[in-house]
Design an enzyme around this catalytic site. Structure first.
Site, PDB file in Angstrom:
ATOM      1  CG  ASP B  29      -1.821   1.155   1.348  1.00 42.87           C
ATOM      2  OD1 ASP B  29      -1.564   2.178   0.672  1.00 42.87           O
ATOM      3  OD2 ASP B  29      -2.799   1.072   2.114  1.00 42.87           O
ATOM      4  CD  GLU B  81      26.194   1.165   3.170  1.00 35.58           C
ATOM      5  OE1 GLU B  81      26.152   1.813   4.217  1.00 35.58           O
ATOM      6  OE2 GLU B  81      25.531   0.147   2.960  1.00 35.58           O
ATOM      7  CB  CYS B 113      24.891   5.988   6.620  1.00 38.57           C
ATOM      8  SG  CYS B 113      23.880   4.775   5.766  1.00 38.57           S
ATOM      9  CB  THR B 154      14.837   4.652   1.824  1.00 36.67           C
ATOM     10  OG1 THR B 154      15.264   3.418   2.393  1.00 36.67           O
ATOM     11  CG2 THR B 154      13.484   5.038   2.397  1.00 36.67           C
ATOM     12  NE  ARG B 202       8.003  -3.260  14.007  1.00 37.21           N
ATOM     13  CZ  ARG B 202       7.044  -2.378  14.235  1.00 37.21           C
ATOM     14  NH1 ARG B 202       7.121  -1.567  15.242  1.00 37.21           N
ATOM     15  NH2 ARG B 202       6.011  -2.302  13.427  1.00 37.21           N
ATOM     16  CB  THR B 204      17.519  -0.308  12.156  1.00 40.02           C
ATOM     17  OG1 THR B 204      16.143  -0.120  11.834  1.00 40.02           O
ATOM     18  CG2 THR B 204      18.057  -1.517  11.424  1.00 40.02           C
ATOM     19  CG  HIS B 237      21.964   8.762   8.688  1.00 42.27           C
ATOM     20  ND1 HIS B 237      22.259   8.925   7.355  1.00 42.27           N
ATOM     21  CD2 HIS B 237      21.458   7.501   8.826  1.00 42.27           C
ATOM     22  CE1 HIS B 237      21.958   7.809   6.721  1.00 42.27           C
ATOM     23  NE2 HIS B 237      21.476   6.938   7.580  1.00 42.27           N
ATOM     24  CE  LYS B 242       5.953   8.373  10.802  1.00 40.69           C
ATOM     25  NZ  LYS B 242       5.048   7.244  11.014  1.00 40.69           N
ATOM     26  CG  ASN B 269      19.491   6.481   3.721  1.00 35.62           C
ATOM     27  OD1 ASN B 269      20.427   7.278   3.732  1.00 35.62           O
ATOM     28  ND2 ASN B 269      19.454   5.415   4.500  1.00 35.62           N
ATOM     29  CB  SER B 299      24.281   0.332  10.335  1.00 35.65           C
ATOM     30  OG  SER B 299      23.025   0.943  10.213  1.00 35.65           O
TER      31      SER B 299
END
Lengths: 130, 347
Positions: B29, B81, B113, B154, B202, B204, B237, B242, B269, B299
């Site tokens: 969706d 990367e 990143c 992203t 999640r 992350t 970053h 959000k 991103n 990360s």
């Protein structure tokens, strides 16, 4: 293209280094080592071209060379640089139907090809509409 | 600390893929995906673009902006990367393409990143120590996201280059200080020889992004004895829209301080370039005397926080292409063209 040949041409391919005759002020690209106008009185020195010009002529390629299959249809153009020389180059990031003779372009740094998945990657110049 | 930014330059590829197009392919969706990520489109590199070409365009823009002799650059670090070679540094090709060779040191950095801000810190140390006159740090990526993975919405492409030098008349922004926060946190990784990264979903969020970003930012504010109200802008970053807005809220920054550097909604991103492109967008509009906080996240995991104070020279150097010029100049492509450009098709 072999690795040594690509390596030898890096200054020309990356930075548009040609030559300029100190005697008649004519600029050559790719570089010449003897001035065709002045002959033995010519004084050729390395010269960095400015990297801007106009489309002098172009063609839209539908039957590609090896390695360019995924880019069809693409534009190959003769670009007349501000410094004088004309170069043959691909025009990138464009809709082929949007190109006209006289369009202003700038020279950008792009991937030109690679020797397969394991080989060296060739970088060099292409033109992009301003 | 007596170092600052002498010039900067950016590059974002022209092609854009809409979230709707990706969602349609995978039966998702689109409205919910867009609402969840706060992302509308992502940038896609052309078939003749990679991290090297993106880094070169950003580096050339930075050289035009800084107006310095390329031979005065003593170090180039490229964080990414998605270096096209596993062995053969992107930095060598960038150095050659801006005319900085041969008397310089160069290397590629990798820290998910945040490798670009790690390069800035290295250049700061070398300039401060008197080892080099100028150093160039670049963050550039053509991010990989496996087809069908949430990352595909992203994972985008872009680059930004910053030139660091001693503070003087040519400095556009002084670097007041930097703080880092690093731990061993397996939130996102890509194993050797694997084409796509894997991630902890999640996981992350709270123990990864927020813990590191908030800790690095808080440590720097404490070190400099500054409060969020002392800053005109903050940039984090941006893996989605959000996370940076929530990080700002938790630290006490307002949405107004975040918005000028929030680019993820329009370009996705850009990984190593994400924080640096946001910082460049802020510098494009910042005025002398304004203060900027930039906090990257990589990360694995770590965060670098950097505090900047904009100086007068910024007004004399408004000649470079702006981040928003690149954001707004775009060619929309569909998923099949994207699949061809990114070599996702089996032939």
């Amino acid at each position: 293209m072999g690795v040594p040949r690509f390596w030898r041409e890096i200054p020309n391919r990356y930075n548009l280094i040609g030559t300029k005759c100190k005697n008649c002020n004519k600029v050559f690209f790719p570089p010449r080592y003897i001035c065709p106008n002045c002959r033995r009185v010519g004084k050729l020195e390395p010269y960095k071209l400015k990297g801007r010009g106009k489309i002098y002529s172009y063609t839209i390629t539908y039957v590609p060379s090896n390695g360019f299959e995924d880019q069809v249809p693409y534009v190959l153009a003769i670009v007349e640089l501000e410094d004088g020389p004309k170069i043959t180059t691909q025009v990138t990031d464009c809709d082929p139907n949007d190109i006209k003779i006289g369009d202003e372009v700038e020279i950008v740094f792009r991937r030109m090809g690679e020797e397969g998945e394991e080989g060296v990657i060739y970088y060099g110049y292409k033109a992009r509409k301003i | 600390m007596d170092v600052g930014i002498v010039g900067y330059g950016v590059y974002i590829p022209r092609y854009r893929l809409k979230i709707e197009d990706i969602a349609k392919v995978w039966g998702a969706d689109a409205g919910r995906v867009k609402q969840g990520l706060l992302v509308e489109e992502k940038s896609v590199p052309g078939p003749d673009e990679d991290t090297v070409t993106i880094a070169v365009e950003a580096a050339r823009n930075a050289m035009r902006h800084a107006r310095i002799n390329p031979q005065d650059i003593g170090a180039i670090y490229v964080g990414s990367e998605s270096h096209p070679y596993a062995v053969k540094p992107t930095a060598t090709m960038v150095a050659e393409a801006i005319g900085a060779t041969p008397n310089l040191t160069a290397a590629d950095y990798e820290f998910a990143c945040k490798a670009g801000t790690a390069g800035i810190q290295t250049c700061m140390g070398m300039v401060e120590a008197g080892m080099i006159k100028y150093g160039m740090a670049i963050g550039a990526d053509t991010a990989q996201g496996a087809p069908g993975d949430p990352l595909e919405y992203t994972a985008a492409a872009g680059g930004a280059a910053f030139i660091i030098g001693k503070n003087g008349g040519e400095t556009i922004a002084a670097i007041e200080g930097t703080c880092s926060y690093t731990t061993d946190t397996p939130d996102f990784w890509r194993r050797d020889m694997q084409p796509y990264p894997r991630h902890g979903g999640r996981f992350t969020g709270k123990p990864a992004y927020f813990k590191h970003v908030l800790s690095a930012a808080a440590a720097l504010l404490q070190q400099l004895q500054l409060r969020p109200q002392d800053y005109s802008y903050v940039v984090f970053h941006q893996p989605n829209g959000k996370f940076p807005l929530q990080a700002a809220k938790e630290l006490g920054f307002s949405t107004e301080q975040v918005m000028p550097g929030l680019l993820v909604t329009k370009i996705g991103n850009t990984y190593s370039a994400s924080t640096l492109l946001g910082l460049a967008a802020i510098l494009d509009q910042a005025k002398p005397g304004e203060r900027i906080l930039a906090v990257s996240y990589g990360s694995g995991a770590g965060s670098d926080a950097i505090s900047l104070l904009v100086r007068d020279a910024i007004e004399e150097k408004r000649n470079s292409p702006k981040v928003l010029d690149y954001v707004n100049k775009k060619i929309i492509i569909d998923y099949s063209t994207y699949a061809k450009f990114r070599r996702l098709l089996v032939k």
